[in-house]
Motif scaffolding. Structure first.
Motif, PDB file in Angstrom:
ATOM      1  N   GLY A 221       0.824  -1.209  -0.031  1.00 56.76           N
ATOM      2  CA  GLY A 221      -0.005   0.077   0.185  1.00 56.76           C
ATOM      3  C   GLY A 221       0.811   1.190   0.056  1.00 56.76           C
ATOM      4  N   ILE A 222       2.099   1.436  -0.550  1.00 65.64           N
ATOM      5  CA  ILE A 222       3.145   2.459  -0.385  1.00 65.64           C
ATOM      6  C   ILE A 222       3.623   2.629  -1.847  1.00 65.64           C
ATOM      7  CG2 ILE A 222       5.288   2.892   0.352  1.00 65.64           C
ATOM      8  CD1 ILE A 222       4.646   1.025   2.835  1.00 65.64           C
ATOM      9  N   PHE A 223       3.843   3.922  -2.102  1.00 61.91           N
ATOM     10  CA  PHE A 223       4.504   4.140  -3.424  1.00 61.91           C
ATOM     11  C   PHE A 223       5.586   5.444  -3.144  1.00 61.91           C
ATOM     12  CE2 PHE A 223       0.438   6.738  -2.852  1.00 61.91           C
ATOM     13  CZ  PHE A 223       0.933   8.046  -2.998  1.00 61.91           C
ATOM     14  N   PRO A 224       6.430   5.269  -4.213  1.00 60.54           N
ATOM     15  CA  PRO A 224       7.454   6.433  -3.906  1.00 60.54           C
ATOM     16  C   PRO A 224       6.931   7.634  -4.881  1.00 60.54           C
ATOM     17  CG  PRO A 224       7.892   4.696  -6.149  1.00 60.54           C
ATOM     18  CD  PRO A 224       6.730   4.527  -5.203  1.00 60.54           C
ATOM     19  N   TRP A 225       7.267   8.946  -4.446  1.00 52.38           N
ATOM     20  CA  TRP A 225       6.938  10.236  -4.976  1.00 52.38           C
ATOM     21  C   TRP A 225       7.804  11.148  -4.274  1.00 52.38           C
ATOM     22  CZ3 TRP A 225       1.809  13.107  -3.414  1.00 52.38           C
ATOM     23  CH2 TRP A 225       1.701  14.148  -4.465  1.00 52.38           C
ATOM     24  N   PHE A 226       8.526  11.748  -5.308  1.00 53.23           N
ATOM     25  CA  PHE A 226       9.746  12.845  -4.633  1.00 53.23           C
ATOM     26  C   PHE A 226      10.252  13.398  -5.775  1.00 53.23           C
ATOM     27  CE2 PHE A 226      11.635   8.691  -6.035  1.00 53.23           C
ATOM     28  CZ  PHE A 226      12.892   9.097  -6.497  1.00 53.23           C
ATOM     29  N   ASN A 227      11.072  14.522  -5.488  1.00 56.33           N
ATOM     30  CA  ASN A 227      11.520  15.229  -6.627  1.00 56.33           C
ATOM     31  C   ASN A 227      12.972  14.999  -6.740  1.00 56.33           C
ATOM     32  OD1 ASN A 227       9.280  16.984  -7.414  1.00 56.33           O
ATOM     33  ND2 ASN A 227       9.751  18.042  -5.424  1.00 56.33           N
ATOM     34  N   ASP A 228      13.759  15.445  -7.934  1.00 54.62           N
ATOM     35  CA  ASP A 228      15.029  14.900  -8.356  1.00 54.62           C
ATOM     36  C   ASP A 228      16.010  15.250  -7.081  1.00 54.62           C
ATOM     37  OD1 ASP A 228      16.477  13.557 -10.145  1.00 54.62           O
ATOM     38  OD2 ASP A 228      16.168  14.999 -11.810  1.00 54.62           O
TER      39      ASP A 228
ATOM     40  N   LYS B 133      -0.111  22.082 -15.456  1.00 50.30           N
ATOM     41  CA  LYS B 133      -0.485  23.397 -15.026  1.00 50.30           C
ATOM     42  C   LYS B 133       0.002  23.373 -13.516  1.00 50.30           C
ATOM     43  CE  LYS B 133      -4.573  25.933 -14.096  1.00 50.30           C
ATOM     44  NZ  LYS B 133      -6.203  25.956 -14.165  1.00 50.30           N
ATOM     45  N   ASP B 134       0.668  24.393 -13.149  1.00 50.08           N
ATOM     46  CA  ASP B 134       0.989  24.642 -11.713  1.00 50.08           C
ATOM     47  C   ASP B 134       2.055  23.723 -11.147  1.00 50.08           C
ATOM     48  OD1 ASP B 134      -0.857  26.774 -11.529  1.00 50.08           O
ATOM     49  OD2 ASP B 134      -2.448  25.089 -11.024  1.00 50.08           O
ATOM     50  N   GLN B 135       2.837  22.953 -12.031  1.00 50.55           N
ATOM     51  CA  GLN B 135       4.093  22.254 -11.642  1.00 50.55           C
ATOM     52  C   GLN B 135       5.317  22.711 -12.631  1.00 50.55           C
ATOM     53  OE1 GLN B 135       3.461  18.086 -11.852  1.00 50.55           O
ATOM     54  NE2 GLN B 135       1.369  18.005 -10.920  1.00 50.55           N
ATOM     55  N   PRO B 136       6.199  23.109 -11.800  1.00 50.84           N
ATOM     56  CA  PRO B 136       7.452  23.718 -12.357  1.00 50.84           C
ATOM     57  C   PRO B 136       8.107  22.673 -13.145  1.00 50.84           C
ATOM     58  CG  PRO B 136       7.818  23.795 -10.118  1.00 50.84           C
ATOM     59  CD  PRO B 136       6.392  23.375 -10.444  1.00 50.84           C
ATOM     60  N   ASP B 137       8.160  21.259 -12.623  1.00 49.93           N
ATOM     61  CA  ASP B 137       8.890  20.363 -13.185  1.00 49.93           C
ATOM     62  C   ASP B 137       8.156  18.939 -12.958  1.00 49.93           C
ATOM     63  OD1 ASP B 137       9.344  19.991 -10.462  1.00 49.93           O
ATOM     64  OD2 ASP B 137      11.667  20.488 -10.566  1.00 49.93           O
ATOM     65  N   THR B 138       8.913  17.843 -13.202  1.00 51.30           N
ATOM     66  CA  THR B 138       8.057  16.465 -12.881  1.00 51.30           C
ATOM     67  C   THR B 138       8.914  15.692 -11.818  1.00 51.30           C
ATOM     68  OG1 THR B 138       8.045  14.409 -14.112  1.00 51.30           O
ATOM     69  CG2 THR B 138       9.817  15.363 -14.606  1.00 51.30           C
ATOM     70  N   TRP B 139       7.991  15.027 -11.360  1.00 49.96           N
ATOM     71  CA  TRP B 139       8.613  14.117 -10.301  1.00 49.96           C
ATOM     72  C   TRP B 139       8.869  12.634 -10.768  1.00 49.96           C
ATOM     73  CZ3 TRP B 139       5.798   9.349 -10.242  1.00 49.96           C
ATOM     74  CH2 TRP B 139       4.500   9.577 -10.710  1.00 49.96           C
TER      75      TRP B 139
END
Length: 211
Positions: free
Chosen positions: A40-47, A103-109
């Motif tokens: 039930g866990i997933f990764p989500w973070f910026n570079d 929209k409203d996101q400067p870059d990708t995760w």
């Protein structure tokens, strides 16, 4: 919050922070990613961040009987202007999800490391994609993790109007026919809500996941 070592381990989701972060660090190996989704866990973070692992207190999901297809969307589907395929161009789909401006996101995760990690999961049969084509050009799609009874959607993209919705609707219908329990969309956004997705408590999500 748990700091991961090389050991393949995640704490129970109930130990997540109020925002939903449950662990930091580790790696994006296939074994760890598969364990994460099954837990039930997933990764989500910026570079520029360490790997963050999430189990949010509310989970955005689609129960297939709640799928909303607007009148205008039905007209789009009936026009048959798009061709939809399943799992034929995974790398192209995830690469487009990475590059698309939002929209409203400067870059990708979606980092380069994540692209390679999920392409490896695709080779192992866990990560799958939906492709939407117009005149032989890939114009939309989505990808996610297939757990056999739940599909965990990760990201979608659209180069022309409605293409990602076409991918989502076709996937939902395929999963319903295959008797999947639900389509996991992770966190709330208005676009998903317009398609019939709702938030449920993490505890309820885990009950369905562990069935």
């Amino acid at each position: 919050m748990y700091f991961l070592s090389q050991e393949l381990f995640f704490p129970p989701v109930e130990e997540a922070s109020p925002e939903g972060v449950i662990a930091i660090g580790g790696d994006l190996s296939s074994e760890r990613l598969i364990l994460a989704y099954r837990s039930g866990i997933f990764p989500w973070f910026n570079d520029d961040e360490p790997i963050l692992w999430w189990a949010p207190p509310e989970r955005m999901v689609l129960f297939f009987e709640d799928l909303k297809i607007s009148k205008s969307m039905r007209n789009v589907l009936n026009q048959n202007k798009f061709k939809v395929t399943f799992n034929t161009a995974f790398r192209e789909v995830i690469t487009n999800c990475k590059k698309i401006k939002r929209k409203d996101q400067p870059d990708t995760w979606i980092t380069d490391e994540m692209v390679e990690a999920y392409c490896q999961l695709n080779k192992l049969g866990f990560a799958k994609s939906v492709e939407v084509w117009e005149n032989e050009e890939l114009v939309g799609g989505l990808y996610g993790i297939d757990l056999g009874h739940i599909f965990c959607g990760e990201s979608m993209f659209s180069k022309v109007s409605n293409a990602s919705k076409v991918a989502f609707i076709h996937l939902a219908k395929q999963l319903e026919l295959a008797n999947y329990k639900l389509l996991d969309c992770q966190v709330y956004n208005e676009h998903l809500a317009s398609l019939g997705c709702v938030e449920i408590e993490r505890e309820d999500f885990m009950i369905i996941l562990n069935q």
